[in-house]
Motif scaffolding. Structure first.
Motif, short mmCIF file in Angstrom:
data_model
loop_
_atom_site.label_atom_id
_atom_site.label_comp_id
_atom_site.label_asym_id
_atom_site.label_seq_id
_atom_site.Cartn_x
_atom_site.Cartn_y
_atom_site.Cartn_z
N ALA A 54 0.83 -1.22 0.00
CA ALA A 54 0.00 0.00 0.00
C ALA A 54 0.86 1.27 0.00
O ALA A 54 0.40 2.34 -0.40
CB ALA A 54 -0.93 -0.01 1.22
N ALA A 55 2.11 1.11 0.45
CA ALA A 55 3.02 2.28 0.47
C ALA A 55 3.60 2.56 -0.91
O ALA A 55 4.27 3.59 -1.10
CB ALA A 55 4.13 2.04 1.48
N TYR A 56 3.34 1.69 -1.87
CA TYR A 56 3.89 1.88 -3.22
C TYR A 56 3.04 2.86 -4.03
O TYR A 56 2.56 2.54 -5.12
CB TYR A 56 3.98 0.54 -3.97
CG TYR A 56 4.98 -0.47 -3.42
CD1 TYR A 56 5.75 -0.21 -2.29
CD2 TYR A 56 5.16 -1.69 -4.06
CE1 TYR A 56 6.65 -1.15 -1.81
CE2 TYR A 56 6.06 -2.64 -3.57
CZ TYR A 56 6.80 -2.37 -2.45
OH TYR A 56 7.68 -3.29 -1.98
N ALA A 57 2.84 4.02 -3.48
CA ALA A 57 2.08 5.07 -4.19
C ALA A 57 3.02 6.26 -4.27
O ALA A 57 3.09 7.08 -3.36
CB ALA A 57 0.82 5.42 -3.41
N PHE A 58 3.78 6.30 -5.36
CA PHE A 58 4.88 7.25 -5.43
C PHE A 58 4.46 8.54 -6.12
O PHE A 58 3.60 8.54 -7.00
CB PHE A 58 6.06 6.62 -6.19
CG PHE A 58 6.39 5.22 -5.70
CD1 PHE A 58 6.83 5.02 -4.40
CD2 PHE A 58 6.24 4.11 -6.53
CE1 PHE A 58 7.12 3.74 -3.94
CE2 PHE A 58 6.52 2.83 -6.08
CZ PHE A 58 6.97 2.64 -4.78
N THR A 59 5.13 9.63 -5.70
CA THR A 59 4.82 10.93 -6.31
C THR A 59 5.97 11.42 -7.19
O THR A 59 5.79 12.29 -8.04
CB THR A 59 4.55 11.97 -5.22
OG1 THR A 59 5.63 11.92 -4.26
CG2 THR A 59 3.23 11.68 -4.51
N LEU A 259 6.34 6.91 -11.39
CA LEU A 259 7.09 7.99 -10.73
C LEU A 259 6.64 9.36 -11.24
O LEU A 259 7.31 10.37 -10.99
CB LEU A 259 8.60 7.78 -10.91
CG LEU A 259 9.14 6.46 -10.34
CD1 LEU A 259 10.66 6.41 -10.40
CD2 LEU A 259 8.65 6.24 -8.91
N CYS A 260 5.52 9.37 -11.96
CA CYS A 260 4.88 10.62 -12.38
C CYS A 260 5.74 11.47 -13.32
O CYS A 260 5.62 12.69 -13.35
CB CYS A 260 4.44 11.43 -11.17
SG CYS A 260 3.43 10.48 -10.01
N VAL A 261 6.62 10.82 -14.08
CA VAL A 261 7.35 11.53 -15.14
C VAL A 261 6.35 11.90 -16.25
O VAL A 261 6.44 12.97 -16.86
CB VAL A 261 8.50 10.65 -15.69
CG1 VAL A 261 9.18 11.30 -16.89
CG2 VAL A 261 9.51 10.36 -14.57
N PHE A 262 5.37 11.00 -16.47
CA PHE A 262 4.24 11.26 -17.37
C PHE A 262 2.98 10.92 -16.58
O PHE A 262 2.97 9.94 -15.84
CB PHE A 262 4.30 10.38 -18.63
CG PHE A 262 5.59 10.55 -19.39
CD1 PHE A 262 5.80 11.66 -20.21
CD2 PHE A 262 6.60 9.60 -19.29
CE1 PHE A 262 6.99 11.82 -20.90
CE2 PHE A 262 7.80 9.76 -19.98
CZ PHE A 262 7.99 10.88 -20.79
N ASP A 263 1.91 11.70 -16.77
CA ASP A 263 0.71 11.39 -15.98
C ASP A 263 -0.16 10.34 -16.66
O ASP A 263 -1.11 9.85 -16.07
CB ASP A 263 -0.07 12.65 -15.58
CG ASP A 263 -0.52 13.46 -16.78
OD1 ASP A 263 -0.56 12.89 -17.88
OD2 ASP A 263 -0.82 14.65 -16.62
#
Ligand code: ADE
Ligand code: ZN
Length: 347
Positions: A54-59, A259-263
């Motif tokens: 559950a902690a694998y929610a990266f910004t 890793l949110c490099v692209f949304d």
């Protein structure tokens, strides 16, 4: 066309392929993290596999790296490194990876008191076993860029006997960890030493960092490949240079998404780079954390970017062209790909 003709995703999944960007510590699945923690008496910050997942929610990259380094803290013995590496090899074989070039981060382990010889011995034993089952491999030692260059130089010196003892496997150095604020120029001296020793050179650049970091990797570190490099598209002269020189990019689409490099994967720059003639490849980066091994990266990318049969062939061929095998091995690998590709018309 027969009714049994595969879809492009099925044909791609079954194709022999090379993986050129995989951090072995990023293949540690939560189940194995918990098993090794128990075996070694290591206390984790999460009390269940589900809580960890559950902690694998990266910004961003750093939010991932904090958890990734915590996960690696369960690795203590040669057998731990063997088990981690063999688990990855099983997944790679299942995805028809026939050649893999694996990164490892010795500083993550030596700073906890685990000797570099123990790390490499465990990884090597698994890779030798996997080779018997049809998976060839190379190993690339990565320096952590958030640490001073002096630490990288000391790590390089400590690894010198290993580059000789494992010369069939340990063939290069790379640069990873927190990119922003840690440009390739910080590591010019240690890369010059590695170059003088005849090692292959790669570096993460242009993942979160700007195109200037890709230029530095090329001009100052003199890398043979760029890891990620997806932000190169922002600089047309850089794109032309990459296309002309055929310096490959080891792209990791699901990593970039997580890793949110692209949304959204439909906004990924892989296809634009491919259209410009850049030698892009598809890889998994840290598959245990980003939701997919190499075939899942291909599947999601083919779907999001609507890649054609010819484009996927080019990407897989690039994976062999950009690998650090001998010319004869490369020719043999490409011949296997060609045989598979031409024998399978898609629906
Ligand atoms: N280490 C492991 N995965 C990485 C990534 N995607 N970027 C930089 N360093 C890493
Ligand atoms: Zn990476």
């Amino acid at each position: 066309m027969t009714e049994f003709a595969p879809t492009l995703t099925e044909k791609t999944a079954a194709a022999p392929k090379a993986e050129l960007h995989i951090h072995i510590e990023g293949s540690l699945e939560p189940e194995l993290i918990f098993r090794l923690a128990e075996r070694n008496g290591v206390k984790l910050a999460y009390n269940s596999i589900d809580a960890l997942r559950a902690a694998y929610a990266f910004t961003d990259l750093q939010s991932f790296l904090d958890i990734y380094y915590a996960g690696a803290s369960v690795l203590l013995t040669e057998q731990d490194f063997y088990d981690m590496t063999m688990a990855y090899c099983e997944r790679a074989l299942a995805d028809n990876v026939v050649h893999t070039e694996i990164f490892f981060d010795p500083q993550t382990h030596t700073e906890r008191g685990v000797a570099i010889d123990v790390v490499v011995a465990g990884i090597e034993r698994a890779l030798a076993d996997a080779e018997q089952r049809g998976l060839s491999s190379k190993l690339i030692l990565c320096f952590l860029r958030h640490l001073p260059e002096e630490d990288a130089l000391a790590t390089f010196d400590a690894a010198l006997p290993l580059f000789d003892r494992y010369r069939h496997r340990l063939i290069g150095v790379g640069l990873d960890s927190s990119e922003r604020g840690h440009p390739p120029s910080k590591f010019e001296r240690v890369f010059a030493k590695a170059r003088a020793k005849g090692l292959k050179l790669v570096a993460h650049a242009g993942e979160e960092g700007p195109p200037s970091y890709v230029y530095e990797a090329l001009d100052l570190l003199k890398v043979d490949r760029v890891d990620h490099g997806v932000r190169s598209i922002e600089d047309p002269a850089l794109v032309t240079r990459l296309a002309d020189t055929r310096v490959a990019l080891t792209v990791c689409p699901l990593s970039n998404l997580k890793l949110c490099v692209f949304d959204d994967l439909t906004k990924h720059t892989l296809k634009a780079l491919l259209d410009e003639g850049v030698a892009v490849t598809v890889n998994s980066d840290d598959p245990a954390y980003f939701g997919g091994y190499v075939n899942e990266n291909y599947r999601a990318t083919v779907e999001a970017l609507q890649l054609t049969d010819a484009e996927v062939y080019t990407i897989i061929r690039n994976s062999f062209e950009a690998s650090f095998v001998t010319d004869a091995e490369r020719d043999a690998l490409i011949a296997r790909l060609d045989a598979h590709w031409h024998a399978n018309a898609i629906t």
